[in-house]
Every structure is written in structure tokens, then in C-alpha cells.
Design a protein around this motif. Structure first.
Motif: not given
Length: 601
Positions: A144-149, A174-176, A219-236
Motif C-alpha cells: 500500500e505504501t511505496k518505498d520508491l517513487m 520512504r524513510v526507513y 510527507t505525502r499520502k499513500n493510496d489509502q490517504g495515510k501520511a508517509v515520511d519520505y526523503y526527496r532527492y531532486t536533480f535539475t
């Protein structure tokens, strides 16, 4: 005795020959048995977002070659890199044997859940066909919660060909968390991304140059609307779309080893249990690229896409007719200026009527968010009072329309050119006393003659035989000139037809001789001039489009031509390497389409 000995010797030779043949046969059989192909996989069960790595091992082939993978609608197999090779040599009781193994790795991408049967892989080797063992893998739904996007972000959903677009690659992990060690840090989680086996598409240069990403905990919500903590790495990166249609960002596939259980070592954390091998790809299907429209394009447009302003300055502001004046044009805008060409001042009538201008095909100098073009102009006459307002046309991708900005006029003070007066004495004896005064006489023209009788002498003209021949030849000469002019005109038409027929061949030669962007641009514009009969030196991109319209070339072909020329001009004015960074096949196909579409008027 002699006969018996001879018989025994013959029998011994036959036995030895038979044994040698038997050993050779056994060796051949052993060699044949040593050839094999086997397939193994790293897991027996995986979810839809996990990677299944299949290793195909080939032993002792006569010729190393890539095995043929199985095909199915249920999954896709992708070869990862080249094979790894292992060779060994052993010597036992003086006998030397050698072996070779080649291992190919494939990545399994399932298309559905359930039990998937994989295989067999097939190796064709010198007429023989070897098959690996098939196997099964259980595929389950993703958690339900994706570990990598992975996501690609663009400033808008609609982009344009040739536009400088700032694109961002977001990798979400996703923060482990684990009891006893807490939350894994962002740096540790970034190291879980497998750069060596991932593909980064248009962002590859950033990875090669080791440009660090911007890191943010979100923090972003999964498909069930639950808040999940992530690290976001951005390349521009800045990207210039080159084709209409779906945005092409290249092959982007990110792989990561996500922890399942960690343990503390002396220096760092280590996997106490095998990690999950994840893979994710971005979906850019909702981002489309359009061609810059031909309709409504102003005459001063030169590839500027974005929002721009332009200012002009000149020095000196006071000059004589014909004196050089340096004109500087400074462009500022909200997009990169490297590919922006100089305004074509030769098309600005108020400027060319009053000034002589130099070639305006200038590369310009970029300094931050400003690009400066410098050129020399010369006033033609002393009535010039100002440098007129100068235009810059651009396409605004946000409003999806063209716009034109103008500089302010620059006042000038132009004086007549200075002349140097040099006294000249026809007699050659200038004594420095100035010119001789004129003397008025009363006899008029008679003063030029001292003998009046000379004026009364008959001045009749005698016509000789030669004069008569010359007078008779004049009409014949006129007729000859007319005939020659008509013949020359007919020859010119013949040459024009030859030029049209050779246009495609000449363009092909030019493309082969010079593979740079400038060479391809020259070949394309020269081809349009040849096939339409226009002077080569007078054809710019806007002229070429008008000529193609006049010769009834289909709109889609003109659009392809305009897109290619826009890209080539951007590459030319951006400077840097002169190596070709375009698809020469597209250029050739476009020229052939024009050649077919031009109506021979």
C-alpha cells in the motif's frame, strides 16, 4: 616363430588404434557434455515494484553469443549490460584442460500478478540449439505504501519545440525506521540508489559529474490517504525538446536496495537480511510538446522562446557621415540565452534606409541573464537624427502567442563629412599666391579666334566608303545583340532547371562534407534556394518558409523544416562543439519531402 611374432605385433597395433579412437570419442563426448546453459534467479517471490534478476550462464560455447530470451505478454526481459567472462585452465597428470563461462543478466519486469513461468533461454551454437531450464516466479501486488517513487516535473503540461525547459527529477525514498536504531539518515538512504544499474535519461550528465541532488524531507499520502515520511532527492537540468508529441526524457529507471533489517557494524550499518531490490520509472504521459506555430509568426522572429526585453545603446552619439558607430543590443529574459540569435537588422527598413550595417549574424556574449550583441553601423547622410526603435520578436509559451518588444530610439548628431581642399595649379608652377583672377572680355566667342575668316570657311563633312559600311553594320549589330540576349535568356532558364534538378544532390554533398550544425543549416537553406530558384545569399529561415509557401509545399513538411532549422540555428548560435548533435537522417528525409512537394512553377 616369425609368423607368430608378426601376428602378435599386428594385434597389438590394432588394439592401440582402437583404444586411441575410443579415447578420442570419449573426449568428444565429454566436450559436448561440457557445453550447457542454465538460468537462475535471485528470488522466488516478488511484488510488482521489485526487481527479479535472472542470471543465464553459458559454459564452453564454441562461439560466445547472447542467448535468446523468452517472450511473453505477462512480462518483459531486459538485458543488463554485457556478459561477465570467467576462464580457467587446469593441468592433471600432464594433461591440460580449459573451460570458459559467460554470464548474462536479465531484469524481469512483470505485467501482472500470479505465477509466471520464465524460460527457456535458447543458445544457438554452431548448428546446435541449447535450452535452459524454465522456472517459476510468484508476483504479488505492490505494498500500500511505496518505498520508491520517481517523478519528472515540468513547469507546464504543454511545452514547445526548442524551448529551454527546466526539468526536475524527483526520487522519493520512504524513510526507513527500525527499533533500536531509529530513522536512517538521508545520506545513507541515498546510497541505497544503485547508480551503476540505474538509467537516468536526460539527467545522466548530472550523475556523471557527481552533482549532488537537493534533499528535502517531505510527507505525502499513500493510496489509502495515510501520511508517509519520505526523503526527496531532486536533480535539475535544462532541456530543449526537439520533437512534438509526448515529452521524451530518455530511459529513466531507478533501482534501489531498500533495507529489510539492519545491524550495526564498526563503521556503518549493514544488511542483516537481504534487502528488497526495487525499481521505479516516471510517467510523463501528461506532458506534451508542441511545435511553435507558423501562423502569426512576425517577420523579426529568431528562435526566442520565453519572455524577453531588449535595450539599445550607441557610441559615439555624435559622428560624421560614414563614421562608425558601435550599436549594442542587450537582451534579458526568463530562459537561457545561449541559443538566441541576434535580431536581423537588415530587415528593419528605417535602419537600413539611413545606415550602412555590417553582417548581423553575431553569436553574442552571455553574462548571467543578459546577452549582448555588438555591431557597427554608419550614417548615410547628415539628415539622420536618431537610431530608430529596433524590434525583438519572441514566442511566449505561457500565453502561447507571439509578441514583439522595441528598443527606445537613440538621438544622434550627424554632421557632413569633412573634406580637405588642395589648391592645384594647371601650369605646375604654384607660387603660393592663390588662384589667378579671371579677366572679362567683350568679344564673346570671337575672342577665341584671332582670324575671323576661319569661322567662315565651309565645314562640310565628306562620307567615305568605310563610313557607309559602318552605318550599314549598325542595324545588323542591333539584330545580333537581340538574338544573343534571347539566347542567353534561354540559357539562363536551362541553367535554372539544371539547378533545380541538382538541388537534392548538392544538399547531400554539403551534408556529407560538413556535419556540423552550421553546415546542415547552410545545406537546408541552400537547398530551398536552389529548388525554388531564389538567390542563395538572400535566403534566411523566414525567407525559406515564404518560398515554400509560394511553391505549395504541404504544411506538415514546412513545420518539420522549420523545427529542424530552429534547432540548428540554436546549436549554431550557442557556440561550443561543432560536431553534429542532430539526426542527419531527419534532415535528408525533410529535404526529400520538400523536393517532392515543391510545385515546379
Amino acid at each position: 616363430m616369425v609368423v607368430g611374432d608378426s601376428f602378435r605385433q599386428s594385434a597389438h597395433r590394432s588394439i592401440a588404434t582402437g583404444l586411441a579412437f575410443l579415447f578420442a570419442l570419449l573426449a568428444l563426448q565429454a566436450s559436448a557434455a561440457a557445453q550447457s546453459i542454465t538460468a537462475t534467479h535471485n528470488v522466488r517471490a516478488a511484488s510488482m515494484d521489485e526487481i527479479v534478476v535472472i542470471s543465464v550462464e553459458i559454459s564452453n560455447p564454441n562461439q560466445a553469443s547472447t542467448p535468446e530470451p523468452p517472450t511473453s505478454d505477462d512480462y518483459n526481459l531486459t538485458l543488463r549490460g554485457g556478459p561477465s567472462e570467467q576462464r580457467s585452465v587446469s593441468i592433471i597428470n600432464g594433461r591440460q584442460t580449459s573451460s570458459a563461462k559467460y554470464t548474462y543478466q536479465y531484469v524481469l519486469s512483470p505485467h501482472k500478478t500470479g505465477i509466471l513461468t520464465i524460460g527457456p533461454f535458447v543458445l544457438k551454437d554452431n548448428g546446435r540449439e541449447l535450452r535452459s531450464n524454465p522456472f517459476r516466479v510468484k508476483i504479488t501486488e505492490s505494498a500500500e505504501t511505496k518505498d520508491l517513487m520517481v517523478e519528472v516535473e515540468a513547469p507546464r503540461k504543454t511545452l514547445f519545440v526548442g524551448e529551454a525547459v527546466e526539468l526536475k527529477l524527483h526520487i522519493w525514498l520512504r524513510v526507513y525506521e527500525q527499533r533500536g536504531i531509529g530513522r536512517a539518515e538521508a545520506g545513507y538512504m541515498l546510497q541505497r540508489v544503485q547508480a551503476s544499474t540505474s538509467s537516468f535519461g536526460i539527467f545522466t550528465d548530472l550523475i556523471r559529474q557527481r552533482v549532488p541532488p537537493a534533499v528535502k524531507e517531505a510527507t505525502r499520502k499513500n493510496d489509502q490517504g495515510k501520511a508517509v515520511d519520505y526523503y526527496r532527492y531532486t536533480f535539475t537540468t535544462t532541456h530543449y525538446p526537439s520533437r512534438p508529441g509526448k515529452l521524451d526524457v530518455g530511459d529513466i529507471r531507478i533501482e534501489a536496495l531498500y533495507p529489510t533489517l539492519l545491524r550495526r557494524t564498526v563503521f556503518d550499518w549493514d544488511h542483516a537480511r537481504a534487502p528488497r531490490r526495487l525499481q521505479a520509472q516516471p510517467d510523463v504521459g501528461d506532458i506534451v510538446v508542441k511545435a511553435v506555430p507558423l501562423a502569426g509568426r512576425p517577420p523579426y522572429y529568431r528562435n526566442a522562446i520565453g519572455q524577453f526585453t531588449m535595450q539599445a545603446s550607441a557610441a559615439p552619439r555624435s559622428a560624421a557621415v560614414g563614421d562608425p558607430i558601435t550599436l549594442n543590443l542587450r537582451l534579458t529574459g526568463n530562459s537561457p540565452l545561449d541559443g538566441i540569435a541576434a535580431p536581423k537588422l537588415s530587415e528593419v527598413a528605417p535602419l537600413t534606409e539611413n545606415f550602412e550595417i555590417t553582417d548581423d549574424s553575431l553569436a553574442g556574449v552571455v553574462n548571467g541573464n543578459m546577452k549582448t550583441f555588438s555591431m557597427t553601423i554608419r550614417p548615410r547622410h547628415e539628415d539622420v537624427k536618431e537610431i530608430p526603435a529596433l524590434p525583438l520578436a519572441y514566442f511566449d509559451p505561457e500565453r502561447e502567442q507571439y509578441d514583439t518588444v522595441w528598443t527606445d530610439p537613440i538621438p544622434l548628431a550627424v554632421r557632413a563629412a569633412e573634406r580637405i581642399s588642395v589648391p592645384v595649379n594647371p601650369e605646375g608652377n604654384n607660387d603660393g599666391n592663390g588662384p589667378t583672377e579671371l579677366t572679362q572680355v567683350d568679344d564673346g566667342l570671337l575672342a577665341n579666334r584671332t582670324h575671323i575668316n576661319d569661322l567662315l570657311t565651309s565645314q562640310g563633312v565628306a562620307i567615305t566608303a568605310l563610313d557607309r559600311v559602318l552605318l550599314a553594320a549598325c542595324p545588323l549589330l542591333f539584330v545580333g545583340v537581340v538574338v544573343f540576349a534571347r539566347a542567353r535568356s534561354g540559357g539562363a532558364h536551362v541553367e535554372e532547371r539544371k539547378r533545380r534538378s541538382r538541388a537534392l544532390q548538392e544538399a547531400e554533398r554539403a551534408l556529407t562534407a560538413d556535419r556540423s550544425a552550421a553546415g546542415a543549416l547552410h545545406a537546408m537553406l541552400g537547398f530551398v534556394a536552389d529548388v525554388t530558384g531564389a538567390p542563395r545569399a538572400a535566403v534566411a529561415r523566414g525567407d525559406a518558409i515564404r518560398l515554400l509557401q509560394q511553391h505549395d509545399v504541404p504544411a506538415d513538411v514546412m513545420q518539420r523544416f522549420d523545427t529542424l532549422v530552429t534547432d540548428l540555428e540554436a546549436a549554431q548560435y550557442a557556440g561550443g562543439s561543432t560536431e553534429a548533435s542532430f539526426d542527419v537522417t531527419d534532415v535528408r528525409n525533410t529535404l526529400k519531402a520538400i523536393d517532392r512537394g515543391v510545385s515546379k512553377k
